[in-house]
Scaffold this motif. Structure first.
Motif, PDB file in Angstrom:
ATOM      1  N   VAL A  23       0.841  -1.196   0.000  1.00  0.00           N
ATOM      2  CA  VAL A  23       0.000   0.000   0.000  1.00  0.00           C
ATOM      3  C   VAL A  23       0.878   1.249   0.000  1.00  0.00           C
ATOM      4  CG1 VAL A  23      -1.609   1.372   1.389  1.00  0.00           C
ATOM      5  CG2 VAL A  23      -2.028  -1.064   1.049  1.00  0.00           C
ATOM      6  N   LEU A  36      -5.464   9.209  -6.699  1.00  0.00           N
ATOM      7  CA  LEU A  36      -6.237   8.883  -5.496  1.00  0.00           C
ATOM      8  C   LEU A  36      -6.901  10.138  -4.926  1.00  0.00           C
ATOM      9  CD1 LEU A  36      -3.758   6.367  -3.859  1.00  0.00           C
ATOM     10  CD2 LEU A  36      -5.983   5.823  -4.874  1.00  0.00           C
ATOM     11  N   LEU A  67      -3.083   0.357  -8.977  1.00  0.00           N
ATOM     12  CA  LEU A  67      -3.908   0.691  -7.805  1.00  0.00           C
ATOM     13  C   LEU A  67      -5.033  -0.323  -7.616  1.00  0.00           C
ATOM     14  CD1 LEU A  67      -4.077   4.558  -8.306  1.00  0.00           C
ATOM     15  CD2 LEU A  67      -2.898   3.344  -6.448  1.00  0.00           C
ATOM     16  N   ARG A  71      -5.804  -3.147  -4.578  1.00  0.00           N
ATOM     17  CA  ARG A  71      -7.126  -2.978  -3.969  1.00  0.00           C
ATOM     18  C   ARG A  71      -7.333  -1.602  -3.333  1.00  0.00           C
ATOM     19  NH1 ARG A  71      -7.405  -8.970  -1.405  1.00  0.00           N
ATOM     20  NH2 ARG A  71      -7.657 -10.046  -3.365  1.00  0.00           N
ATOM     21  N   LEU A  72      -6.804  -0.592  -4.006  1.00  0.00           N
ATOM     22  CA  LEU A  72      -7.006   0.779  -3.550  1.00  0.00           C
ATOM     23  C   LEU A  72      -8.107   1.473  -4.335  1.00  0.00           C
ATOM     24  CD1 LEU A  72      -3.298   1.844  -2.991  1.00  0.00           C
ATOM     25  CD2 LEU A  72      -4.982   1.141  -1.279  1.00  0.00           C
ATOM     26  N   LEU A  86     -12.474   5.099  -5.147  1.00  0.00           N
ATOM     27  CA  LEU A  86     -11.675   4.493  -4.090  1.00  0.00           C
ATOM     28  C   LEU A  86     -12.358   3.223  -3.619  1.00  0.00           C
ATOM     29  CD1 LEU A  86     -10.595   7.624  -2.019  1.00  0.00           C
ATOM     30  CD2 LEU A  86      -9.387   6.477  -3.894  1.00  0.00           C
ATOM     31  N   GLU A  87     -11.574   2.246  -3.245  1.00  0.00           N
ATOM     32  CA  GLU A  87     -12.089   0.927  -2.876  1.00  0.00           C
ATOM     33  C   GLU A  87     -13.014   0.976  -1.660  1.00  0.00           C
ATOM     34  OE1 GLU A  87     -13.019  -2.954  -2.815  1.00  0.00           O
ATOM     35  OE2 GLU A  87     -11.813  -2.067  -4.410  1.00  0.00           O
ATOM     36  N   VAL A  91      -9.397   3.502   2.511  1.00  0.00           N
ATOM     37  CA  VAL A  91      -8.502   4.083   1.518  1.00  0.00           C
ATOM     38  C   VAL A  91      -8.706   5.592   1.484  1.00  0.00           C
ATOM     39  CG1 VAL A  91      -7.884   4.178  -0.933  1.00  0.00           C
ATOM     40  CG2 VAL A  91      -8.430   1.977   0.141  1.00  0.00           C
TER      41      VAL A  91
END
Length: 131
Positions: A23, A36, A67, A71-72, A86-87, A91
């Motif tokens: 991450v 992000l 990403l 899993r972001l 976003l997941e 996050v």
């Protein structure tokens, strides 16, 4: 300081440490941070994200693939367009905290504190004192 383990978090196992490192590795790239940040409160297509971050769509797409593997971010298809978001809220909080923490490294009152009346009063006091 009390040396017992009361109140201390449990040690992380190696697999979990590896995931955390991954991450942070994803956050160690300026384009991915911008992507992000653009997704904090909305979902966007690759082309919209490319416009937000000022990079070609092909480059943004490659970053999004990484990403997504970490899993972001997640995807949603609407017709022929794929939207990214976003997941999850964790996050989102991680991105917000990283940006807000970075704001503390700069001079003056961080932008995320400027809406706080108490902080505004302190800033006015410092400005009046010539600090």
């Amino acid at each position: 300081m009390n040396a017992d383990s009361q109140g201390m978090p449990a040690a992380l196992d190696e697999d979990q440490v590896g995931l955390v490192v991954e991450v942070f590795r994803m956050l160690a790239d300026a384009t991915r941070v911008r992507v992000l940040w653009a997704l904090v409160d909305r979902e966007l297509s690759v082309n919209d994200l490319a416009g937000c971050v000022g990079k070609p769509a092909t480059s943004v797409s490659q970053h999004l693939a990484k990403l997504r593997m970490a899993r972001l971010v997640r995807t949603r298809r609407a017709g022929t367009t794929i939207f990214y978001s976003l997941e999850n809220d964790h996050v989102r909080q991680l991105v917000l905290d990283a940006v807000y923490n970075a704001e503390h490294a700069g001079p003056g009152v961080p932008a995320h504190h400027r809406g706080d009346a108490g902080v505004r009063e302190i800033a006015r006091h410092h400005e009046a004192a010539g600090e």
